[in-house]
Design an enzyme around this catalytic site. Structure first.
Site, mmCIF file in Angstrom:
data_model
loop_
_atom_site.group_PDB
_atom_site.id
_atom_site.type_symbol
_atom_site.label_atom_id
_atom_site.label_comp_id
_atom_site.label_asym_id
_atom_site.label_seq_id
_atom_site.Cartn_x
_atom_site.Cartn_y
_atom_site.Cartn_z
ATOM 1 N N ASP A 153 -10.739 -55.050 -77.675
ATOM 2 C CA ASP A 153 -10.607 -53.805 -78.378
ATOM 3 C C ASP A 153 -10.124 -54.324 -79.968
ATOM 4 O O ASP A 153 -9.868 -55.364 -80.218
ATOM 5 C CB ASP A 153 -9.504 -53.071 -77.916
ATOM 6 C CG ASP A 153 -9.091 -51.962 -78.764
ATOM 7 O OD1 ASP A 153 -10.012 -51.123 -79.039
ATOM 8 O OD2 ASP A 153 -7.996 -51.553 -78.846
ATOM 9 N N LEU A 154 -10.192 -53.389 -80.804
ATOM 10 C CA LEU A 154 -9.759 -53.721 -82.195
ATOM 11 C C LEU A 154 -8.319 -53.310 -82.628
ATOM 12 O O LEU A 154 -7.290 -53.613 -82.800
ATOM 13 C CB LEU A 154 -10.903 -53.150 -83.257
ATOM 14 C CG LEU A 154 -12.088 -53.983 -83.258
ATOM 15 C CD1 LEU A 154 -13.171 -53.443 -84.293
ATOM 16 C CD2 LEU A 154 -11.583 -55.698 -83.831
ATOM 17 N N ASP A 155 -8.205 -51.758 -82.999
ATOM 18 C CA ASP A 155 -7.151 -51.176 -83.410
ATOM 19 C C ASP A 155 -5.995 -51.331 -82.150
ATOM 20 O O ASP A 155 -6.396 -50.837 -81.145
ATOM 21 C CB ASP A 155 -7.342 -49.952 -84.100
ATOM 22 C CG ASP A 155 -8.308 -49.711 -85.167
ATOM 23 O OD1 ASP A 155 -7.768 -50.186 -86.325
ATOM 24 O OD2 ASP A 155 -9.455 -49.236 -84.971
ATOM 25 N N THR A 201 -14.834 -51.578 -79.117
ATOM 26 C CA THR A 201 -14.145 -50.639 -79.939
ATOM 27 C C THR A 201 -14.826 -49.105 -79.866
ATOM 28 O O THR A 201 -15.881 -48.878 -79.477
ATOM 29 C CB THR A 201 -14.095 -51.056 -81.359
ATOM 30 O OG1 THR A 201 -13.239 -50.295 -82.007
ATOM 31 C CG2 THR A 201 -15.227 -51.282 -82.083
ATOM 32 N N GLY A 202 -13.706 -48.351 -80.443
ATOM 33 C CA GLY A 202 -14.053 -46.836 -80.563
ATOM 34 C C GLY A 202 -14.847 -46.684 -81.892
ATOM 35 O O GLY A 202 -15.502 -45.762 -82.175
ATOM 36 N N ASP A 238 -5.629 -51.917 -75.550
ATOM 37 C CA ASP A 238 -4.270 -51.127 -75.406
ATOM 38 C C ASP A 238 -4.301 -49.332 -75.327
ATOM 39 O O ASP A 238 -3.470 -48.814 -75.304
ATOM 40 C CB ASP A 238 -3.639 -51.389 -76.787
ATOM 41 C CG ASP A 238 -4.069 -50.337 -77.906
ATOM 42 O OD1 ASP A 238 -5.306 -50.486 -77.997
ATOM 43 O OD2 ASP A 238 -3.524 -49.822 -78.682
ATOM 44 N N ASN A 262 -9.256 -45.586 -73.580
ATOM 45 C CA ASN A 262 -10.547 -46.107 -73.534
ATOM 46 C C ASN A 262 -10.851 -47.214 -73.288
ATOM 47 O O ASN A 262 -12.001 -47.646 -73.034
ATOM 48 C CB ASN A 262 -10.954 -45.403 -74.840
ATOM 49 C CG ASN A 262 -10.400 -46.520 -75.980
ATOM 50 O OD1 ASN A 262 -9.357 -46.647 -75.984
ATOM 51 N ND2 ASN A 262 -11.314 -46.444 -77.029
#
Length: 271
Positions: free
Chosen positions: A8-10, A42-43, A214, A217
């Protein structure tokens, strides 16, 4: 040895300023040099992620919009699953009269928003939103619809989560990417199922994947991967959903990069 790293990114790979920090950049480039496959999961929108990948100068698959889009390392779209017109109209119709909500859409190559919000631009280097009419929203080629609030009131968004699940439960996947961002994708869309498809395309299985995240999702991906690592700063709902998964440090400490250096990378030999 895991052959695929998905992150994931953020809140996970990116630092609190939503950037790739120098040590993380070095680790990702070393992964590529050692032929370990990296996957952004990622979203975020694929245009946004492609800019990050280009700056890193690494080959990587991109799972974006929480799994509604997958691009290969050459940037080619290899999978998409759109949100249905009925769900799009239904979600926006229910939410549009709440003045506290920002109603976003990822439609084709665009990020659309129902009204201006300068605060949101800090999350992105150059990719920015365009306005749309919530009374006549586009309904084709839409990867997801998502809601945010300036006050980041999680409990207020939980009420919308419950509302959407009641109205569209079997037609949509409703999940939080952060406690203040509620996302609606087509049913069956998840990072976990997208990672399975990527692994198979690369000649591997989910058991060959290690994943970091984190948000709620990320839950399917972290549960389905051979090993799923949870950030210490994750919402308690994430930790409760994955009680047997190892918890590592925070994105502020570049915990993902440190874990990868310690457990996957061949040590540097200094002559």
């Amino acid at each position: 040895m895991y052959q695929i790293v998905a992150s994931d990114l953020d809140g996970t790979l990116l630092n609190p300023e939503h950037k790739i920090a120098p040590f993380t950049r070095d680790v990702l480039q070393r992964l590529a040099q050692q032929k370990i496959n990296f996957v952004f999961a990622t979203g975020r929108h694929h245009i946004d992620v492609a800019e990050i990948r280009e700056k890193l100068a690494i080959p990587a698959y991109m799972i974006t919009s929480n799994g509604a889009r997958v691009h290969n390392s050459e940037g080619e779209l290899v999978f998409q699953q759109d949100l249905s017109a009925d769900v799009i109209r239904g979600v926006i119709g229910l939410a549009k009269d709440d003045p506290a909500l920002h109603i976003h859409m990822y439609c084709g190559d665009q990020w659309l928003l129902n009204h201006d919000n300068e605060q949101l631009k800090e999350f992105h280097d150059s990719f920015s939103y365009h306005l749309y009419d919530a009374n006549n929203p586009p309904v084709e080629n839409v990867a997801k619809v998502f809601l945010t609030r300036d006050d980041e009131d999680h409990e207020a968004l939980v009420k919308w989560e419950q509302c959407f699940n009641t109205h569209f439960g079997d037609k949509a996947n409703v999940a939080f990417s952060t406690p203040w961002c509620l996302e609606v994708m087509d049913a069956g869309v998840s990072k976990g199922h997208a990672l399975k498809a990527v692994a198979e395309a690369l000649g591997y299985q989910l058991a060959d994947c290690i994943a970091f995240g984190d948000g709620m999702n990320d839950a399917e991906m972290l549960a389905m991967a051979g090993k799923g690592l949870v950030m210490s700063t994750s919402h308690e709902k994430v930790k409760q959903a994955l009680p047997n998964n190892e918890v590592i440090g925070s994105n502020a400490d570049e915990a993902v990069a440190h874990y990868l250096e310690q457990h996957l990378l061949t040590p540097l030999v200094i002559s």
